[in-house]
Design a protein around this motif. Structure first.
Motif, mmCIF file in Angstrom:
data_model
loop_
_atom_site.group_PDB
_atom_site.id
_atom_site.type_symbol
_atom_site.label_atom_id
_atom_site.label_comp_id
_atom_site.label_asym_id
_atom_site.label_seq_id
_atom_site.Cartn_x
_atom_site.Cartn_y
_atom_site.Cartn_z
ATOM 1 N N LYS A 85 -9.257 31.804 -19.231
ATOM 2 C CA LYS A 85 -7.956 31.115 -19.197
ATOM 3 C C LYS A 85 -7.600 30.418 -20.513
ATOM 4 O O LYS A 85 -6.440 30.264 -20.830
ATOM 5 N N GLU A 103 -10.754 27.446 -26.373
ATOM 6 C CA GLU A 103 -11.746 26.401 -26.052
ATOM 7 C C GLU A 103 -13.155 26.900 -26.388
ATOM 8 O O GLU A 103 -13.530 27.991 -25.971
ATOM 9 N N PHE A 141 -15.312 28.697 -23.775
ATOM 10 C CA PHE A 141 -15.006 30.080 -23.433
ATOM 11 C C PHE A 141 -15.403 31.033 -24.563
ATOM 12 O O PHE A 141 -15.794 32.169 -24.307
ATOM 13 N N CYS A 158 -12.228 33.864 -15.408
ATOM 14 C CA CYS A 158 -11.948 32.457 -15.172
ATOM 15 C C CYS A 158 -10.422 32.373 -15.254
ATOM 16 O O CYS A 158 -9.844 32.435 -16.343
ATOM 17 N N ASP A 190 -14.268 28.735 -12.483
ATOM 18 C CA ASP A 190 -13.270 28.248 -11.529
ATOM 19 C C ASP A 190 -13.208 29.237 -10.361
ATOM 20 O O ASP A 190 -12.828 30.399 -10.557
ATOM 21 N N ILE A 234 -20.422 25.745 -11.995
ATOM 22 C CA ILE A 234 -21.392 24.672 -12.193
ATOM 23 C C ILE A 234 -21.467 23.862 -10.899
ATOM 24 O O ILE A 234 -20.527 23.855 -10.102
ATOM 25 N N ARG A 240 -16.027 17.178 -10.046
ATOM 26 C CA ARG A 240 -16.739 16.550 -11.175
ATOM 27 C C ARG A 240 -16.361 15.068 -11.249
ATOM 28 O O ARG A 240 -17.219 14.193 -11.379
ATOM 29 N N LEU A 290 -12.816 16.414 -16.576
ATOM 30 C CA LEU A 290 -13.242 17.795 -16.326
ATOM 31 C C LEU A 290 -14.242 18.317 -17.349
ATOM 32 O O LEU A 290 -15.199 18.993 -17.008
ATOM 33 N N ASN A 291 -13.989 17.995 -18.630
ATOM 34 C CA ASN A 291 -14.796 18.626 -19.680
ATOM 35 C C ASN A 291 -14.802 17.762 -20.949
ATOM 36 O O ASN A 291 -14.274 16.643 -20.952
ATOM 37 N N ILE A 314 -23.894 22.164 -20.238
ATOM 38 C CA ILE A 314 -23.999 23.210 -19.220
ATOM 39 C C ILE A 314 -24.240 24.533 -19.948
ATOM 40 O O ILE A 314 -24.209 24.563 -21.171
HETATM 41 C C1 FCA Z 1 -13.703 24.883 -16.192
HETATM 42 C C2 FCA Z 1 -13.288 24.040 -17.370
HETATM 43 C C3 FCA Z 1 -14.047 24.459 -18.627
HETATM 44 C C4 FCA Z 1 -15.552 24.505 -18.360
HETATM 45 C C5 FCA Z 1 -15.851 25.401 -17.201
HETATM 46 C C6 FCA Z 1 -17.306 25.450 -16.837
HETATM 47 O O1 FCA Z 1 -13.186 26.168 -16.329
HETATM 48 O O2 FCA Z 1 -11.899 24.143 -17.602
HETATM 49 O O3 FCA Z 1 -13.776 23.558 -19.671
HETATM 50 O O4 FCA Z 1 -16.004 23.207 -18.078
HETATM 51 O O5 FCA Z 1 -15.116 24.962 -16.049
#
Ligand code: FCA
Length: 333
Positions: A36, A40, A43, A90, A116, A134, A177, A230-231, A281
């Motif tokens: 997605k 980042e 990814f 994703c 996701d 995760i 999370r 989230l991240n 992770i």
């Molecule tokens: C989601 C988040 C990413 C990453 C991934 C494991 O897709 O958007 O940043 O944390 O889970």
């Protein structure tokens, strides 16, 4: 029925029941890896490890960035046209689940989700699609516990600390999370009234910055801040916004999730910032293992596990190399 009619009928049935490009054992294996947010680092790392699987197994990897639903659908059509047999995704929105499943099925493509988990029309996870994600709630708890421990270590009075939740509630893994972090903070005695919700419109640093900026401005009463989300991008946005308002490393504890370059670049800065840590992770498991599993599914008809949830480890400036090595990664991303 004469022979000709029977032949036509058989051909028609084949078209109905085998709509995918029929793959034979001799066909070269081609696997899509759709993400997605290709910009980042997480990814990009997933893609890096997926490429390792491609090299090791000898298949062609097709990496496609899919920031919108439209791009997802076009990408799946393209994969089919190129003769791919399956893909890992994703998705930019988990609600695209039914559409993605239907299109993959129509093209006879095998489908796995990563990071996701796709949802059905009722907001429930689509359990028929193998998924690797995760263990979101537990990793969130690790974030909250680490923040609570650092508040204590610094001797801050919790009543003077604001806790920024950079939230993105429409994504279940984001909710879980953050909830883990909140529960851990509560369990450590952090005052619930000091939790400040800062919803981000999109899951990138810029949107997190804007969300945090508004939230911090609205709460001038706090002496110190902590942040989670989230991240790493979410927490980096909060850290940058806090800096602008005068909350530097000594007044801010941000702990992200990811541990890729977004985090290690921050740790590499000469002067510490409010980005205190990140739960590392594994892009290796999410990129290489999913691709290996898809390859085995295509070539050996071995279906991947339906659900795999991976763990994380707290990483700070002081232990980046050790933690990365302990998670089976190179010293530097
Ligand atoms: C989601 C988040 C990413 C990453 C991934 C494991 O897709 O958007 O940043 O944390 O889970």
């Amino acid at each position: 029925m004469n022979k000709w009619c029977a032949g036509m009928l058989a051909a028609a049935l084949m078209m109905v029941f085998a709509p995918g490009r029929s793959a034979s054992a001799a066909d070269p294996v081609k696997i899509g890896f759709l993400v997605k947010q290709p910009e980042e680092p997480w990814f990009q790392d997933e893609w890096k490890f997926a490429s390792m699987s491609a090299q090791k197994n000898g298949f062609t990897l097709v990496k496609i960035g899919v920031p919108s639903g439209e791009q997802v659908m076009t990408a799946i059509d393209n994969l089919h046209a190129q003769g791919a047999q399956g893909f890992v995704i994703c998705a930019p929105d988990v609600k695209l689940g039914p559409g993605i499943v239907a299109k993959a099925r129509a093209h006879g493509l095998k489908l796995m989700s990563v990071d996701d988990r796709l949802q059905d029309g009722k907001g429930q996870p689509i359990e028929s699609v193998p998924h690797m994600g995760i263990s979101a709630y537990n990793i969130g708890k690790q974030v909250g516990e680490a923040i609570a421990a650092e508040i204590k270590k610094r001797g801050w009075n919790p009543s003077e600390v604001g806790a920024l939740k950079i939230s993105y509630e429409q994504l279940p893994t984001a909710h879980d999370r953050a909830q883990g972090a909140i529960d851990a903070l509560k369990a450590a005695g952090f005052p619930v009234a000091n939790l400040v919700d800062a919803p981000q419109a999109k899951t990138d640093t810029e949107n997190a910055f804007n969300a945090a900026n508004i939230a911090i401005t609205k709460h001038p009463n706090f002496k110190n801040w902590v942040a989670f989300g989230l991240n790493d991008e979410a927490v980096l946005g909060a850290v940058r916004a806090a800096e602008q308002r005068g909350f530097a490393a000594d007044k801010m504890i941000g702990i992200g999730i990811g541990g890729s370059r977004a985090a290690t670049n921050e740790f590499a800065k000469a002067k510490p910032t409010g980005f205190f840590g990140s739960i590392l992770i594994s892009p290796k498991r999410h990129g290489l293992e999913t691709s290996d599993q898809m390859y085995l599914w295509i070539t050996k008809d071995q279906k991947p596990p339906m659900l795999t949830l991976t763990d994380g480890m707290l990483m700070t400036r002081s232990n980046t190399t050790e933690v990365r090595m302990a998670m089976g990664l190179d010293a530097n991303p």
